[in-house]
Design an enzyme around this catalytic site. Structure first.
Site, short mmCIF file in Angstrom:
data_model
loop_
_atom_site.label_atom_id
_atom_site.label_comp_id
_atom_site.label_asym_id
_atom_site.label_seq_id
_atom_site.Cartn_x
_atom_site.Cartn_y
_atom_site.Cartn_z
N ASP B 7 0.83 -1.21 0.00
CA ASP B 7 0.00 0.00 0.00
C ASP B 7 0.87 1.26 0.00
O ASP B 7 2.04 1.21 0.39
CB ASP B 7 -0.86 -0.06 1.28
CG ASP B 7 -1.82 1.09 1.40
OD1 ASP B 7 -2.26 1.63 0.37
OD2 ASP B 7 -2.15 1.45 2.56
N ASP B 9 -0.48 5.03 0.95
CA ASP B 9 -0.81 5.92 2.07
C ASP B 9 -0.81 5.15 3.39
O ASP B 9 -1.53 4.16 3.55
CB ASP B 9 -2.21 6.53 1.86
CG ASP B 9 -2.27 7.31 0.56
OD1 ASP B 9 -1.22 7.78 0.09
OD2 ASP B 9 -3.38 7.45 0.01
#
Lengths: 170, 170
Positions: B7, B9
């Protein structure tokens, strides 16, 4: 509900028409699609590599005939995901989503995937104009006719020549 | 080689720090992370929804401590794909890829996927700070600690508190 992966360039966005328009604007010359059969887009247009990285190219691309009605049809019958190879050209990313929202407002941001390669995207059916994307796909493969794939003969794919064809196949 | 979905963020990009900086710039007030435990980011910061759609927010986000070294390590040992929920905020898309190229130049555009939902992305291991992404994933689930997931207790995920932890787990 089956999941259908729908490509953008060459399936929803008429990039050939856009390359022709950009080329004509730059050189004054018209490029005939018949002479481009079997050649990849970026090799087919003399200034293609410059145009594809220029601001506005994807944002202002024409829509392929029948694709709005066709995608609406698919979207009611299947889980539709729009899957576009786009990260090679970072400027295209925001433009592509804005373009989708303008022309296909019934497609939610949740249904959009922009990637480098498509081989890790799961689905049951893929509609794409590029064999390199279809070849890695495990489900039903539908090739959307464009000049670059015109010479390809293969039982691996179901060929469609228009969105009318897509609707009669799916 | 196993495929790891990483991922952006909250795992590579320090969006909490960025929200704090934007909030302080706007209101003069400092927001303490301890008071945000268990609250989703956009609910935790008073002006979060405005800031997350503003130009430059993602492009100038700080990098999470140890993530450059950690991702380099993963990239040599696994097939790494960067998978980010991003299409909700179209302006973030180009910024995110430019940001990756700046801070993680060893990650190719072929390794980047920007999407709405992650449930159609295939992989063996997922590192994410959001349970909503991990819950749909079939492989090994690694949750990266952030204030919003601080109250979550579950045997479903392996929790890591830092990139040092990631490297010792993988």
């Amino acid at each position: 509900m089956k999941q259908v992966l729908v490509d953008m360039d060459g399936v929803l966005a008429d990039v050939y028409r856009q390359f022709q328009l950009y080329e004509e604007r730059e050189t004054g010359k018209q490029i005939n699609l018949e002479q481009l059969v079997g050649i990849l887009e970026l090799d087919a247009f003399p200034n293609g590599k410059k145009h594809v990285t220029s601001e506005g190219f994807f944002r202002t691309a024409p829509v392929i005939d029948g694709s709005i009605e066709g995608l609406k049809y698919l979207n009611e019958k299947y889980n539709v995901l729009i899957v576009s190879s786009a990260t090679e050209f970072p400027q295209s990313l925001t433009e592509k989503v804005d373009w989708l929202h303008e022309h296909f407002p019934f497609i939610s941001w949740k249904q959009i995937i922009l990637c480098g390669e498509k081989k890790s995207i799961r689905g049951d059916i893929m509609i794409d104009d590029h064999p390199k994307n279809l070849d890695f796909f495990e489900g039903k493969k539908i090739i959307f006719s464009q000049p670059h794939n015109g010479l390809l003969k293969s039982d691996q794919y179901k060929r469609v020549n228009s969105w009318q064809d897509v609707m009669s196949v799916l």
